[in-house]
Scaffold this active site. Sequence first.
Site, mmCIF file in Angstrom:
data_model
loop_
_atom_site.group_PDB
_atom_site.id
_atom_site.type_symbol
_atom_site.label_atom_id
_atom_site.label_comp_id
_atom_site.label_asym_id
_atom_site.label_seq_id
_atom_site.Cartn_x
_atom_site.Cartn_y
_atom_site.Cartn_z
ATOM 1 N N LYS A 14 8.157 -10.455 -0.369
ATOM 2 C CA LYS A 14 6.810 -11.046 -0.376
ATOM 3 C C LYS A 14 6.411 -11.516 -1.780
ATOM 4 O O LYS A 14 5.897 -12.609 -1.938
ATOM 5 C CB LYS A 14 5.765 -10.030 0.127
ATOM 6 C CG LYS A 14 6.017 -9.521 1.540
ATOM 7 C CD LYS A 14 4.899 -8.583 2.010
ATOM 8 C CE LYS A 14 4.841 -7.262 1.267
ATOM 9 N NZ LYS A 14 5.903 -6.309 1.595
ATOM 10 N N ARG A 89 -2.337 -4.531 5.884
ATOM 11 C CA ARG A 89 -1.246 -3.601 6.164
ATOM 12 C C ARG A 89 -1.552 -2.685 7.330
ATOM 13 O O ARG A 89 -0.727 -1.833 7.672
ATOM 14 C CB ARG A 89 -1.013 -2.748 4.928
ATOM 15 C CG ARG A 89 0.332 -2.941 4.250
ATOM 16 C CD ARG A 89 0.366 -2.005 3.073
ATOM 17 N NE ARG A 89 1.655 -1.877 2.480
ATOM 18 C CZ ARG A 89 2.125 -2.648 1.485
ATOM 19 N NH1 ARG A 89 1.417 -3.646 1.021
ATOM 20 N NH2 ARG A 89 3.310 -2.409 0.985
ATOM 21 N N ARG A 128 16.044 -2.890 -7.206
ATOM 22 C CA ARG A 128 14.827 -3.179 -7.968
ATOM 23 C C ARG A 128 14.412 -1.950 -8.787
ATOM 24 O O ARG A 128 13.963 -2.080 -9.917
ATOM 25 C CB ARG A 128 13.691 -3.589 -7.019
ATOM 26 C CG ARG A 128 12.416 -3.972 -7.758
ATOM 27 C CD ARG A 128 11.351 -4.534 -6.852
ATOM 28 N NE ARG A 128 10.666 -3.499 -6.090
ATOM 29 C CZ ARG A 128 9.746 -3.738 -5.170
ATOM 30 N NH1 ARG A 128 9.434 -4.983 -4.859
ATOM 31 N NH2 ARG A 128 9.158 -2.759 -4.538
ATOM 32 N N ARG A 134 9.195 1.198 -11.163
ATOM 33 C CA ARG A 134 8.161 1.578 -10.192
ATOM 34 C C ARG A 134 8.451 2.966 -9.641
ATOM 35 O O ARG A 134 9.544 3.241 -9.164
ATOM 36 C CB ARG A 134 8.093 0.543 -9.061
ATOM 37 C CG ARG A 134 7.091 -0.559 -9.338
ATOM 38 C CD ARG A 134 7.064 -1.588 -8.257
ATOM 39 N NE ARG A 134 6.753 -1.046 -6.929
ATOM 40 C CZ ARG A 134 6.392 -1.803 -5.907
ATOM 41 N NH1 ARG A 134 6.294 -3.098 -6.035
ATOM 42 N NH2 ARG A 134 6.149 -1.254 -4.739
ATOM 43 N N ARG A 145 8.277 4.703 2.958
ATOM 44 C CA ARG A 145 7.510 3.441 3.031
ATOM 45 C C ARG A 145 7.937 2.623 4.243
ATOM 46 O O ARG A 145 7.112 1.978 4.883
ATOM 47 C CB ARG A 145 7.697 2.628 1.743
ATOM 48 C CG ARG A 145 6.817 3.143 0.613
ATOM 49 C CD ARG A 145 7.379 2.813 -0.745
ATOM 50 N NE ARG A 145 7.451 1.408 -1.038
ATOM 51 C CZ ARG A 145 8.285 0.875 -1.935
ATOM 52 N NH1 ARG A 145 9.117 1.656 -2.613
ATOM 53 N NH2 ARG A 145 8.291 -0.416 -2.151
HETATM 54 P P1 ADP Z 1 5.971 -3.025 -1.218
HETATM 55 O O1 ADP Z 1 5.691 -4.135 -0.273
HETATM 56 O O2 ADP Z 1 7.289 -3.130 -1.916
HETATM 57 O O3 ADP Z 1 5.771 -1.650 -0.621
HETATM 58 P P2 ADP Z 1 3.374 -3.315 -2.631
HETATM 59 O O4 ADP Z 1 3.273 -3.615 -4.068
HETATM 60 O O5 ADP Z 1 2.835 -4.330 -1.678
HETATM 61 O O6 ADP Z 1 4.952 -3.096 -2.436
HETATM 62 O O7 ADP Z 1 2.673 -1.914 -2.312
HETATM 63 C C1 ADP Z 1 2.959 -0.720 -3.013
HETATM 64 C C2 ADP Z 1 2.112 0.444 -2.482
HETATM 65 O O8 ADP Z 1 0.723 0.162 -2.731
HETATM 66 C C3 ADP Z 1 2.195 0.711 -0.983
HETATM 67 O O9 ADP Z 1 3.279 1.553 -0.631
HETATM 68 C C4 ADP Z 1 0.830 1.380 -0.722
HETATM 69 O O10 ADP Z 1 0.819 2.734 -1.106
HETATM 70 C C5 ADP Z 1 -0.111 0.645 -1.657
HETATM 71 N N1 ADP Z 1 -0.742 -0.537 -0.987
HETATM 72 C C6 ADP Z 1 -0.563 -1.848 -1.305
HETATM 73 N N2 ADP Z 1 -1.273 -2.651 -0.488
HETATM 74 C C7 ADP Z 1 -1.907 -1.832 0.392
HETATM 75 C C8 ADP Z 1 -2.772 -2.033 1.504
HETATM 76 N N3 ADP Z 1 -3.127 -3.272 1.899
HETATM 77 N N4 ADP Z 1 -3.227 -0.948 2.185
HETATM 78 C C9 ADP Z 1 -2.889 0.294 1.814
HETATM 79 N N5 ADP Z 1 -2.076 0.580 0.791
HETATM 80 C C10 ADP Z 1 -1.581 -0.470 0.072
#
Ligand code: ADP
Length: 190
Positions: A14, A89, A128, A134, A145
């Site tokens: 993404k 999400r 990554r 991270r 996740r």
């Molecule tokens: P990835 O898609 O690799 O998991 P992101 O950077 O989108 O990475 O998200 C990292 C973390 O941030 C998620 O595992 C979650 O804990 C939190 N997070 C991000 N966006 C949301 C969301 N829309 N709702 C709830 N938690 C979120």
Amino acid sequence: MLNVVIFGPPGSGKGTQSEKIIAKYGFAHISTGDILRQEIKEQTELGKQAKAFIDKGELVPDATIIDMLEKKLESLTTAQGVIFDGFPRTVDQAGALKKMLRKRGEDVNVMLNLEVQREELIQRLLKRGEVSGRSDDNLETIEKRIRVYEEQTAPVIEFYKAEGSYHAILGEGAIDDIFGRISSAIENAQ
Ligand code: ADP
């Protein structure tokens, strides 16, 4: 004004594809993951609360995320479009986004679902993790996740199928080929 949701499991690309969309179409970018990581870096109250969830591979509660997203959306200056990355999400977040956009006389125009096999996701995220620093890119948290994605996030697909904005995108292969498929979906919607 085009509102695009880029969707998919962790590691589906993404962020990478969002950068290409921004470069080509000049859209504004809202990444909830990036906003949360910035809050953590600045050690804000929100950042402290969010870190505990992120490090466990869990979602940050809907109320927190929706409030954060609304503020971000209000602060945006006019752009040709907005790309929502990592949001919504949950089905509740999808409903909240619809309400927020409706107030502005808008809607989500395109939802792009990046489809990638589980094994490929794990390999990409482990790789990554070697460079990203991270805290959530380790095997245990990655598996959590993906489980959280399947249970809480995948139902969002049905929401957008019902809305009529859903597009499945093959998220495997060369980055530029994937972007070609994304560009076609965006241009068909314009
Ligand atoms: P990835 O898609 O690799 O998991 P992101 O950077 O989108 O990475 O998200 C990292 C973390 O941030 C998620 O595992 C979650 O804990 C939190 N997070 C991000 N966006 C949301 C969301 N829309 N709702 C709830 N938690 C979120």
